[in-house]
Design a protein around this motif. Sequence first.
Motif, PDB file in Angstrom:
ATOM      1  N   LEU A  23     -36.140   9.536  22.167  1.00 58.40           N
ATOM      2  CA  LEU A  23     -37.041   8.477  21.688  1.00 58.40           C
ATOM      3  C   LEU A  23     -37.035   7.277  22.642  1.00 58.40           C
ATOM      4  N   ASP A  24     -38.136   6.517  22.644  1.00 66.63           N
ATOM      5  CA  ASP A  24     -38.087   5.282  23.432  1.00 66.63           C
ATOM      6  C   ASP A  24     -37.186   4.279  22.699  1.00 66.63           C
ATOM      7  N   ASP A  25     -36.780   3.214  23.386  1.00 64.50           N
ATOM      8  CA  ASP A  25     -35.773   2.288  22.845  1.00 64.50           C
ATOM      9  C   ASP A  25     -36.164   1.748  21.473  1.00 64.50           C
ATOM     10  N   GLU A  26     -37.432   1.386  21.339  1.00 67.35           N
ATOM     11  CA  GLU A  26     -37.873   0.749  20.093  1.00 67.35           C
ATOM     12  C   GLU A  26     -37.726   1.700  18.894  1.00 67.35           C
ATOM     13  N   ARG A  27     -38.138   2.966  19.096  1.00 66.72           N
ATOM     14  CA  ARG A  27     -38.062   3.926  17.985  1.00 66.72           C
ATOM     15  C   ARG A  27     -36.614   4.357  17.739  1.00 66.72           C
ATOM     16  N   PHE A  28     -35.851   4.442  18.826  1.00 65.10           N
ATOM     17  CA  PHE A  28     -34.429   4.781  18.665  1.00 65.10           C
ATOM     18  C   PHE A  28     -33.738   3.699  17.825  1.00 65.10           C
ATOM     19  N   LEU A  29     -34.021   2.422  18.156  1.00 67.98           N
ATOM     20  CA  LEU A  29     -33.404   1.316  17.411  1.00 67.98           C
ATOM     21  C   LEU A  29     -33.844   1.306  15.949  1.00 67.98           C
ATOM     22  N   ALA A  30     -35.094   1.672  15.701  1.00 63.91           N
ATOM     23  CA  ALA A  30     -35.581   1.718  14.315  1.00 63.91           C
ATOM     24  C   ALA A  30     -34.792   2.779  13.521  1.00 63.91           C
ATOM     25  N   GLU A  31     -34.554   3.951  14.153  1.00 66.13           N
ATOM     26  CA  GLU A  31     -33.763   5.005  13.503  1.00 66.13           C
ATOM     27  C   GLU A  31     -32.325   4.542  13.280  1.00 66.13           C
ATOM     28  N   LEU A  32     -31.809   3.844  14.285  1.00 65.08           N
ATOM     29  CA  LEU A  32     -30.434   3.334  14.208  1.00 65.08           C
ATOM     30  C   LEU A  32     -30.297   2.370  13.029  1.00 65.08           C
ATOM     31  N   ASN A  33     -31.258   1.478  12.897  1.00 60.01           N
ATOM     32  CA  ASN A  33     -31.212   0.510  11.798  1.00 60.01           C
ATOM     33  C   ASN A  33     -31.254   1.209  10.445  1.00 60.01           C
ATOM     34  N   ARG A  34     -32.002   2.308  10.371  1.00 54.31           N
ATOM     35  CA  ARG A  34     -32.069   3.059   9.116  1.00 54.31           C
ATOM     36  C   ARG A  34     -30.703   3.633   8.760  1.00 54.31           C
ATOM     37  N   ARG A  35     -29.933   4.075   9.781  1.00 56.64           N
ATOM     38  CA  ARG A  35     -28.647   4.733   9.529  1.00 56.64           C
ATOM     39  C   ARG A  35     -27.544   3.737   9.166  1.00 56.64           C
TER      40      ARG A  35
ATOM     41  N   SER B 150     -18.390   4.763   3.693  1.00 60.45           N
ATOM     42  CA  SER B 150     -19.348   4.939   2.598  1.00 60.45           C
ATOM     43  C   SER B 150     -20.085   6.261   2.745  1.00 60.45           C
ATOM     44  N   ASP B 151     -20.631   6.714   1.612  1.00 60.10           N
ATOM     45  CA  ASP B 151     -21.353   7.979   1.573  1.00 60.10           C
ATOM     46  C   ASP B 151     -22.848   7.675   1.570  1.00 60.10           C
ATOM     47  N   ALA B 152     -23.488   7.853   2.720  1.00 59.67           N
ATOM     48  CA  ALA B 152     -24.923   7.566   2.880  1.00 59.67           C
ATOM     49  C   ALA B 152     -25.253   6.201   2.272  1.00 59.67           C
ATOM     50  N   ASP B 153     -26.257   6.134   1.380  1.00 59.89           N
ATOM     51  CA  ASP B 153     -26.595   4.815   0.829  1.00 59.89           C
ATOM     52  C   ASP B 153     -26.014   4.594  -0.572  1.00 59.89           C
ATOM     53  N   TYR B 154     -25.012   5.408  -0.952  1.00 66.73           N
ATOM     54  CA  TYR B 154     -24.310   5.197  -2.224  1.00 66.73           C
ATOM     55  C   TYR B 154     -23.578   3.852  -2.150  1.00 66.73           C
ATOM     56  N   PRO B 155     -23.745   2.982  -3.159  1.00 70.39           N
ATOM     57  CA  PRO B 155     -23.259   1.603  -2.990  1.00 70.39           C
ATOM     58  C   PRO B 155     -21.734   1.433  -3.029  1.00 70.39           C
ATOM     59  N   ASP B 156     -20.993   2.403  -3.584  1.00 71.24           N
ATOM     60  CA  ASP B 156     -19.539   2.225  -3.677  1.00 71.24           C
ATOM     61  C   ASP B 156     -18.907   2.416  -2.292  1.00 71.24           C
TER      62      ASP B 156
ATOM     63  N   ARG C  53     -20.200   5.702   8.128  1.00 66.57           N
ATOM     64  CA  ARG C  53     -21.097   6.108   7.042  1.00 66.57           C
ATOM     65  C   ARG C  53     -21.350   7.594   7.181  1.00 66.57           C
ATOM     66  N   PHE C  54     -21.152   8.321   6.077  1.00 68.35           N
ATOM     67  CA  PHE C  54     -21.323   9.775   6.111  1.00 68.35           C
ATOM     68  C   PHE C  54     -22.714  10.125   5.611  1.00 68.35           C
ATOM     69  N   TRP C  55     -23.571  10.584   6.523  1.00 71.77           N
ATOM     70  CA  TRP C  55     -24.908  11.045   6.154  1.00 71.77           C
ATOM     71  C   TRP C  55     -24.895  12.562   6.060  1.00 71.77           C
TER      72      TRP C  55
ATOM     73  N   GLN D 112     -30.443  -7.389  13.431  1.00 72.82           N
ATOM     74  CA  GLN D 112     -31.092  -6.506  14.417  1.00 72.82           C
ATOM     75  C   GLN D 112     -30.097  -6.084  15.509  1.00 72.82           C
ATOM     76  N   LEU D 113     -30.253  -4.860  16.007  1.00 71.65           N
ATOM     77  CA  LEU D 113     -29.397  -4.386  17.094  1.00 71.65           C
ATOM     78  C   LEU D 113     -30.206  -4.340  18.393  1.00 71.65           C
ATOM     79  N   GLU D 114     -29.505  -4.643  19.474  1.00 77.42           N
ATOM     80  CA  GLU D 114     -30.154  -4.561  20.795  1.00 77.42           C
ATOM     81  C   GLU D 114     -29.379  -3.525  21.611  1.00 77.42           C
ATOM     82  N   LEU D 115     -30.108  -2.601  22.243  1.00 77.99           N
ATOM     83  CA  LEU D 115     -29.427  -1.534  23.012  1.00 77.99           C
ATOM     84  C   LEU D 115     -28.878  -2.078  24.322  1.00 77.99           C
TER      85      LEU D 115
END
Length: 417
Positions: free
Chosen positions: A252-264, A94-100, A218-220, A271-274
């Motif tokens: 980043l610390d684990d919590e902030r890294f995971l938050a960024e990961l979830n965004r991507r 997929s292309d970023a958050d484009y739904p197709d 996913r291509f960002w 939820q993801l666990e490192l």
Amino acid sequence: MALEQFSQTLSSPRMEYDYDIAIVGGGIVGLTLACALKDSGLRVVLIEAKPHSVAAKKGQAYAVHLLSGWIFDGIGVWDKILPQIATCRQVCLSDADYPDVVEFQLSDLGTEALVYVAEHQALLTPLQDLLQECPNVSYLCPVEVVKTQYEPDGVEIALLIGTKSRTIRTRLLVAADGARSRIRTWAGIKTRGWQYWQSCIVAFVKPEKPHNDTAYERFWPSGPFAILPLPGNRCRIVWTAPHEEAKALVALDDERFLAELNRRYGDQMGQLELEGDRFIFSVQLMQSDHYVVPRLALIGDAAHCCHPVGGQGLNMGIRDAAALAQVLQSAHESGEDIGNLQVLKRYERWRKQENLTILGFTDFLDRIFSNNWLPLVVVRRLGLWMLQRVRPLKIFALKLMTGLGGRPPQLAQRILD
Ligand SMILES: Cc1cc2nc3c(=O)[nH]c(=O)nc-3n(C[C@H](O)[C@H](O)[C@H](O)COP(=O)(O)OP(=O)(O)OC[C@H]3O[C@@H](n4cnc5c(N)ncnc54)[C@H](O)[C@@H]3O)c2cc1C
């Protein structure tokens, strides 16, 4: 032959050639070549600088293509590898958050998998174990090659075994010593290419929900982001971003890294666990000007490197190894000199152009998607729309991505017939 036995021969009288083929580099590519030559009748030595325990611990995982699996099957190690790796039944692009979303399914190829995902050790150990059963292959490890000297009819290789030095002589030297190949540099072979403006972060994660054997790419605009399934409902993240952004992300610390990961990646798996550390790699495109010169052949990363998008690098190296083994075995059977340039050129003609196509493909993917220029965004989204709906295009793309587009080696033939 074990290293201890080899060391005991230090004072034995020299033969004209100690070996027919010396492979430098016991990574997965060098090991694949050594194993592929097990029934060739050639005397082979594989030389690896790192001790077994260090080599096996490399925290890397790879997308392994169907053709690579068939090559391992032809070699006789696939039944040991397959139970330890994940079989991917669906790949979503997929292309970023484009739904197709483009969804590749098993029915598109009619095969038992679209791609496999394996940790380094799951590939390395079965290949190392097989070598112990090959009487024609000596495995020298940890032994470092420190110098090479080319002669018209052979190569002298200086080895460092602990604190001892030893010279061996071979008809043919094969460099499988990775991207910074010293064998390639010492032979004066130049390379072309560039470092990307991006670095790659890799990490293992455990998702909350089942990964369902699905791989996501996913291509960002900052770079491709892949999440690959592994056994035990674990996943591998391969996340490309501009250098400074990548450095900031790993810091980043684990919590902030995971938050960024979830965004991507979205929330398909909850939820993801490192798991364990994250690592950062530089990314380059590189092609050697020559894959062969008299008495020397380059394979794997010693010959070429590419962007990790699409998981191509190791797979190209496995195909190099299978192709070179085939060329050398048939030259040996017809009584030709295996170090002769004419023989080695058959390997170069087979692999160099095919690899260049893949390098171009990965570069094209990275450039066209790592971009926010509106006309390009429109074109690529139209491309994805067509990829999902125009079946011949979908099959063509899938074959290119899974290594089925080129000339298969005979080792994979049992499956292809
Ligand atoms: C982030 C990232 C993700 C990737 N993901 C994928 C993927 O999903 N799928 C894929 O196909 N590829 C992938 N790749 C590419 C893949 O990692 C490489 O193509 C592959 O590991 C190269 O293997 P190799 O055996 O050629 O080299 P290496 O693994 O580098 O092995 C070279 C070996 O040679 C030994 N050596 C070096 N010099 C000497 C010497 N003088 N004497 C003795 N031994 C020596 C070294 O110790 C080493 O063991 C990825 C790469 C990166 C950076």
